[in-house]
Write an enzyme that holds these catalytic residues in place. Structure first.
Site: not given
Length: 137
Positions: A15, A31, A76, A78
Protein backbone atom coordinates in the site's frame (compact mmCIF):
# COMPACT_ATOMS: atom_id res chain seq x y z
CA UNK A 1 11.56 -4.83 -6.84
CA UNK A 2 10.98 -5.77 -3.22
CA UNK A 3 11.14 -9.20 -1.56
CA UNK A 4 9.51 -9.68 1.84
CA UNK A 5 9.26 -12.61 4.23
CA UNK A 6 7.23 -11.12 7.12
CA UNK A 7 3.66 -12.48 6.95
CA UNK A 8 2.06 -9.55 8.76
CA UNK A 9 3.47 -6.73 6.62
CA UNK A 10 2.78 -7.31 2.89
CA UNK A 11 -0.46 -5.36 2.67
CA UNK A 12 0.93 -2.26 4.36
CA UNK A 13 4.20 -2.42 2.46
CA UNK A 14 2.45 -2.73 -0.90
CA UNK A 15 0.00 0.00 0.00
CA UNK A 16 2.72 2.46 0.96
CA UNK A 17 5.44 1.51 -1.53
CA UNK A 18 3.47 0.80 -4.72
CA UNK A 19 3.44 4.46 -5.69
CA UNK A 20 7.26 4.42 -5.59
CA UNK A 21 7.58 1.38 -7.85
CA UNK A 22 8.11 1.71 -11.56
CA UNK A 23 5.45 0.36 -13.91
CA UNK A 24 7.80 -2.57 -14.59
CA UNK A 25 8.36 -3.19 -10.88
CA UNK A 26 7.19 -6.06 -8.77
CA UNK A 27 6.61 -7.25 -5.24
CA UNK A 28 7.58 -10.80 -4.33
CA UNK A 29 6.29 -12.14 -1.03
CA UNK A 30 6.85 -15.45 0.75
CA UNK A 31 4.05 -17.80 1.68
CA UNK A 32 4.66 -21.42 2.71
CA UNK A 33 3.59 -25.00 2.28
CA UNK A 34 1.66 -24.88 5.58
CA UNK A 35 -1.20 -23.14 3.75
CA UNK A 36 -1.70 -26.14 1.46
CA UNK A 37 -0.65 -28.83 3.90
CA UNK A 38 -1.77 -27.72 7.37
CA UNK A 39 -0.73 -29.60 10.48
CA UNK A 40 -1.79 -29.61 14.13
CA UNK A 41 -0.48 -26.62 16.08
CA UNK A 42 0.22 -24.75 12.83
CA UNK A 43 -3.18 -23.08 12.40
CA UNK A 44 -1.94 -19.49 12.54
CA UNK A 45 0.92 -19.99 10.07
CA UNK A 46 -1.33 -21.99 7.73
CA UNK A 47 -3.95 -19.25 7.79
CA UNK A 48 -1.39 -16.49 7.33
CA UNK A 49 0.27 -18.26 4.41
CA UNK A 50 -3.09 -18.99 2.79
CA UNK A 51 -4.25 -15.42 3.20
CA UNK A 52 -1.10 -14.21 1.48
CA UNK A 53 -2.03 -16.17 -1.64
CA UNK A 54 -5.32 -14.28 -1.82
CA UNK A 55 -3.64 -10.99 -0.97
CA UNK A 56 -1.37 -11.46 -3.99
CA UNK A 57 -4.41 -11.81 -6.24
CA UNK A 58 -6.11 -8.75 -4.77
CA UNK A 59 -2.99 -6.60 -4.98
CA UNK A 60 -2.55 -7.49 -8.66
CA UNK A 61 -5.71 -5.57 -9.51
CA UNK A 62 -5.18 -2.92 -6.84
CA UNK A 63 -1.69 -1.75 -7.76
CA UNK A 64 -1.39 -2.71 -11.45
CA UNK A 65 0.73 -2.42 -13.50
CA UNK A 66 3.14 -3.24 -10.67
CA UNK A 67 3.32 -7.03 -10.55
CA UNK A 68 2.73 -9.07 -7.40
CA UNK A 69 3.75 -12.69 -6.83
CA UNK A 70 4.61 -15.04 -4.00
CA UNK A 71 7.01 -17.91 -3.52
CA UNK A 72 5.72 -20.76 -1.36
CA UNK A 73 8.60 -22.91 -0.13
CA UNK A 74 8.28 -26.44 1.13
CA UNK A 75 10.86 -27.97 3.43
CA UNK A 76 14.22 -26.37 2.64
CA UNK A 77 17.52 -27.49 4.15
CA UNK A 78 18.53 -24.32 5.97
CA UNK A 79 19.66 -23.45 9.47
CA UNK A 80 16.02 -23.20 10.51
CA UNK A 81 16.06 -26.96 11.17
CA UNK A 82 19.23 -26.92 13.26
CA UNK A 83 17.11 -26.83 16.41
CA UNK A 84 16.30 -30.47 15.76
CA UNK A 85 19.88 -31.32 16.66
CA UNK A 86 20.82 -34.88 15.85
CA UNK A 87 17.27 -35.48 14.54
CA UNK A 88 17.70 -32.99 11.68
CA UNK A 89 19.18 -35.44 9.16
CA UNK A 90 16.53 -38.09 9.88
CA UNK A 91 13.78 -35.47 9.56
CA UNK A 92 15.08 -34.19 6.21
CA UNK A 93 15.60 -37.75 4.94
CA UNK A 94 12.00 -38.64 5.87
CA UNK A 95 10.67 -35.55 4.12
CA UNK A 96 12.69 -36.38 1.01
CA UNK A 97 11.37 -39.95 0.94
CA UNK A 98 7.74 -38.72 1.02
CA UNK A 99 8.26 -35.85 -1.39
CA UNK A 100 7.51 -36.58 -5.09
CA UNK A 101 10.83 -34.91 -6.04
CA UNK A 102 12.54 -37.29 -3.56
CA UNK A 103 14.57 -34.49 -2.03
CA UNK A 104 14.21 -31.41 0.14
CA UNK A 105 14.75 -27.94 -1.21
CA UNK A 106 17.88 -25.87 -1.13
CA UNK A 107 18.27 -22.12 -0.71
CA UNK A 108 19.33 -22.06 -4.37
CA UNK A 109 15.91 -23.46 -5.35
CA UNK A 110 14.26 -20.48 -3.67
CA UNK A 111 16.68 -17.98 -5.19
CA UNK A 112 15.84 -19.29 -8.67
CA UNK A 113 12.10 -18.99 -8.00
CA UNK A 114 12.41 -15.44 -6.69
CA UNK A 115 14.53 -14.45 -9.67
CA UNK A 116 11.91 -15.94 -11.98
CA UNK A 117 9.12 -13.99 -10.28
CA UNK A 118 11.11 -10.77 -10.44
CA UNK A 119 12.51 -11.16 -13.95
CA UNK A 120 9.39 -12.41 -15.77
CA UNK A 121 7.40 -9.35 -16.88
CA UNK A 122 4.30 -11.37 -17.79
CA UNK A 123 4.03 -13.22 -14.47
CA UNK A 124 1.73 -11.64 -11.91
CA UNK A 125 -0.81 -12.92 -9.42
CA UNK A 126 1.08 -16.19 -9.13
CA UNK A 127 2.12 -18.32 -6.18
CA UNK A 128 5.18 -20.33 -7.18
CA UNK A 129 5.20 -23.57 -5.23
CA UNK A 130 8.82 -24.50 -4.64
CA UNK A 131 8.16 -27.65 -2.65
CA UNK A 132 9.06 -30.60 -4.86
CA UNK A 133 5.38 -31.54 -4.84
CA UNK A 134 5.35 -31.77 -1.06
CA UNK A 135 1.97 -30.08 -0.76
CA UNK A 136 0.49 -32.94 -2.80
CA UNK A 137 1.97 -35.92 -1.01
Amino acid sequence: MWVFAQPDAPLLLAKHLASQASAQGSFTFFSGVAAWRPAPARTVIATTNGALAFLVRALVVEIAPVRVNAVSPGIVDTGSWDGLGSDKEAFLRGVAERNPARRVGSPDDLIKAVRYAIDSPYVTGTVLHVDGGGRLA
